[in-house]
Design an enzyme around this catalytic site. Structure first.
Site, PDB file in Angstrom:
ATOM      1  N   ARG A 140       0.870  -1.194  -0.007  1.00  0.00           N
ATOM      2  CA  ARG A 140       0.160  -0.052   0.103  1.00  0.00           C
ATOM      3  C   ARG A 140       0.721   1.256   0.110  1.00  0.00           C
ATOM      4  O   ARG A 140       0.957   1.909  -1.080  1.00  0.00           O
ATOM      5  CB  ARG A 140      -1.094   0.104   0.968  1.00  0.00           C
ATOM      6  CG  ARG A 140      -2.243   0.978   1.073  1.00  0.00           C
ATOM      7  CD  ARG A 140      -1.698   2.581   1.627  1.00  0.00           C
ATOM      8  NE  ARG A 140      -1.312   2.372   2.868  1.00  0.00           N
ATOM      9  CZ  ARG A 140      -0.797   3.626   3.464  1.00  0.00           C
ATOM     10  NH1 ARG A 140      -0.682   4.613   2.797  1.00  0.00           N
ATOM     11  NH2 ARG A 140      -0.089   3.670   4.742  1.00  0.00           N
ATOM     12  N   ASP A 141       1.641   1.517   1.109  1.00  0.00           N
ATOM     13  CA  ASP A 141       2.486   2.866   1.318  1.00  0.00           C
ATOM     14  C   ASP A 141       3.485   2.718   0.132  1.00  0.00           C
ATOM     15  O   ASP A 141       3.797   3.869  -0.515  1.00  0.00           O
ATOM     16  CB  ASP A 141       2.763   2.836   2.584  1.00  0.00           C
ATOM     17  CG  ASP A 141       3.257   4.490   3.165  1.00  0.00           C
ATOM     18  OD1 ASP A 141       3.056   5.259   2.272  1.00  0.00           O
ATOM     19  OD2 ASP A 141       3.339   4.524   4.208  1.00  0.00           O
TER      20      ASP A 141
ATOM     21  N   HIS B 200       8.631   6.285   9.228  1.00  0.00           N
ATOM     22  CA  HIS B 200       9.049   6.440   7.813  1.00  0.00           C
ATOM     23  C   HIS B 200      10.466   6.669   8.184  1.00  0.00           C
ATOM     24  O   HIS B 200      10.951   7.043   9.413  1.00  0.00           O
ATOM     25  CB  HIS B 200       8.655   7.524   7.081  1.00  0.00           C
ATOM     26  CG  HIS B 200       7.454   7.168   6.224  1.00  0.00           C
ATOM     27  ND1 HIS B 200       7.256   7.199   5.088  1.00  0.00           N
ATOM     28  CD2 HIS B 200       6.145   6.777   6.728  1.00  0.00           C
ATOM     29  CE1 HIS B 200       6.067   6.904   4.575  1.00  0.00           C
ATOM     30  NE2 HIS B 200       5.151   6.654   5.629  1.00  0.00           N
TER      31      HIS B 200
ATOM     32  N   ASN C 239       9.003   3.906   3.863  1.00  0.00           N
ATOM     33  CA  ASN C 239       8.791   3.386   5.263  1.00  0.00           C
ATOM     34  C   ASN C 239      10.109   2.936   5.862  1.00  0.00           C
ATOM     35  O   ASN C 239      11.054   2.441   5.101  1.00  0.00           O
ATOM     36  CB  ASN C 239       7.924   2.244   5.225  1.00  0.00           C
ATOM     37  CG  ASN C 239       6.312   2.789   4.707  1.00  0.00           C
ATOM     38  OD1 ASN C 239       6.169   2.655   3.733  1.00  0.00           O
ATOM     39  ND2 ASN C 239       5.681   3.280   5.692  1.00  0.00           N
TER      40      ASN C 239
ATOM     41  N   CYS D 100      10.403   9.257  -0.745  1.00  0.00           N
ATOM     42  CA  CYS D 100       9.638  10.321  -0.350  1.00  0.00           C
ATOM     43  C   CYS D 100       9.679  11.264  -1.557  1.00  0.00           C
ATOM     44  O   CYS D 100      10.969  11.998  -1.784  1.00  0.00           O
ATOM     45  CB  CYS D 100      10.324  10.667   0.714  1.00  0.00           C
ATOM     46  SG  CYS D 100       9.669  12.158   1.635  1.00  0.00           S
TER      47      CYS D 100
ATOM     48  N   HIS E  83       3.542   3.873  12.788  1.00  0.00           N
ATOM     49  CA  HIS E  83       3.702   3.796  11.549  1.00  0.00           C
ATOM     50  C   HIS E  83       4.721   4.730  11.264  1.00  0.00           C
ATOM     51  O   HIS E  83       4.733   6.097  11.332  1.00  0.00           O
ATOM     52  CB  HIS E  83       2.554   4.332  10.565  1.00  0.00           C
ATOM     53  CG  HIS E  83       2.632   4.232   9.470  1.00  0.00           C
ATOM     54  ND1 HIS E  83       2.288   3.140   8.267  1.00  0.00           N
ATOM     55  CD2 HIS E  83       3.099   5.385   8.341  1.00  0.00           C
ATOM     56  CE1 HIS E  83       2.379   3.665   7.112  1.00  0.00           C
ATOM     57  NE2 HIS E  83       3.015   5.036   7.060  1.00  0.00           N
TER      58      HIS E  83
HETATM   59 ZN    ZN Z   1       3.374   6.077   5.405  1.00  0.00          ZN
END
Ligand code: ZN
Length: 331
Positions: free
Chosen positions: A35-36, A234, A274, A265, A232
């Site tokens: 997902r991310d 990063h 992440n 990013c 969560h």
């Molecule tokens: Zn994230």
């Protein structure tokens, strides 16, 4: 010093359908790369490759995967097959299948696909929530209430666990500093609106370990220890694993990460996305914290991504260096 963190999902009025874990683990790694990671890259991963990825990670011992986001295909073509992927992931025994839902509509689709767990992103920053979700805080809270009422009508056995994810909790790339008082207030409001728990997200990679400790204490003090169990993180500024340790010390038991730090990013070229699942699992297992994951098997899952996403950057130190000679994990 032994780790005695109980692994559990907080029980809510709504109940949940998370499958029971088999072997004992101390910390739950929630893989969010599908997902991310994928939402932040240009390449579109074929459905078949995503399925092999999920299966291989589950085979390595990963017990929870956020497999996609229920957003319009036009907005995020990388995740257009989320419904299909959830259905596939539900066939993998023992795997908790999580999905992101930006709104009521997404939640309805996630329920139809039978996700075990749904998370709604709730940006603490007013600018970020407007830009990403085109909603004000009040409108988002109403969305959460609407989802809660829909979930109440579902038989307990089929009802997904519902988490409110406080994004930009540690800082916003548009607003800069984010008020900790606001984070606490929104955590309380999300719980009142019917979430079973809240999570803290360092969306922008701004967090430092002192801030992690402080905010976890503040939010837990407001909503209860068992209502904040996951973070969560990063690795934008290289503090990802330091932040994990700080959160671990505070009793956090669920960590989101992505294989190969996939995603990058957009605002910081060269930075990973992440925290890297491989490095995270290596650190924890080396410390004697059980993740239930076989590090060697996990490292081999990378091949699937390297083949399917040849134009994307992959991160991680452990994959490059290999495991230390004679390494044995805790699991
Ligand atoms: Zn994230």
């Amino acid at each position: 010093m032994g780790f005695r963190f109980p692994l559990f999902y907080p029980q809510s009025d709504l109940g949940y359908s998370t499958p029971p874990m088999s072997a004992k683990i101390d910390v739950l790694i929630s893989e969010v790369g599908p997902r991310d990671g994928l939402q932040n890259i240009d390449s579109i991963m074929p459905t078949e490759a995503k399925q092999r990825w999920l299966q291989a990670e589950a085979d390595a011992g990963v017990r929870e995967i956020e497999v996609g986001s229920f957003v319009p295909a036009k907005t995020m073509p990388q995740l257009a097959d989320t419904g299909e992927i959830v259905k596939f992931a539900r066939t993998i025994e023992g795997l908790t299948v999580a999905a992101l839902v930006p709104n009521f509509r997404g939640a309805r689709d996630a329920v139809a696909a039978k996700a075990h767990k749904i998370s709604i992103p709730f940006s603490v920053s007013a600018t970020h929530i407007q830009k990403n979700l085109r909603r004000t805080h009040d409108e988002m809270l109403q969305e959460v209430r609407n989802i809660t009422s829909m979930l109440k009508d579902i038989p307990a056995a089929d009802r997904p666990h519902f988490e409110g994810s406080l994004s930009t909790a540690f800082g916003c790339s548009m607003e800069g500093k984010v008020s900790e008082t606001a984070v606490v207030r929104f955590a309380e409001q999300l719980m009142e609106a019917g979430c079973a728990e809240v999570g803290l997200s360092d969306t922008t990679g701004y967090a430092n370990p002192a801030q992690i400790r402080r905010l976890i204490k503040l939010v837990r003090g407001a909503v209860g220890d068992d209502k904040l169990t996951g973070v969560h993180l990063h690795n934008t500024r290289g503090l990802g694993l330091a932040n994990v340790l700080a959160a671990l010390d505070e009793g956090i038991t669920t960590f989101d990460s992505s294989l190969g730090g996939l995603g990058g990013c957009p605002a910081a070229p060269g930075a990973s996305g992440n925290i890297v699942t491989e490095d995270l699992v290596f650190m924890l297992e080396a410390m004697g914290v059980r993740t239930g994951i076989d590090v060697e098997k996990l490292l081999s899952v990378r091949e699937i991504l390297l083949q399917a996403l040849p134009n994307e950057e992959m991160y991680g130190f452990t994959p490059d260096s290999g495991l230390p000679k004679g390494f044995t994990g805790a699991s």
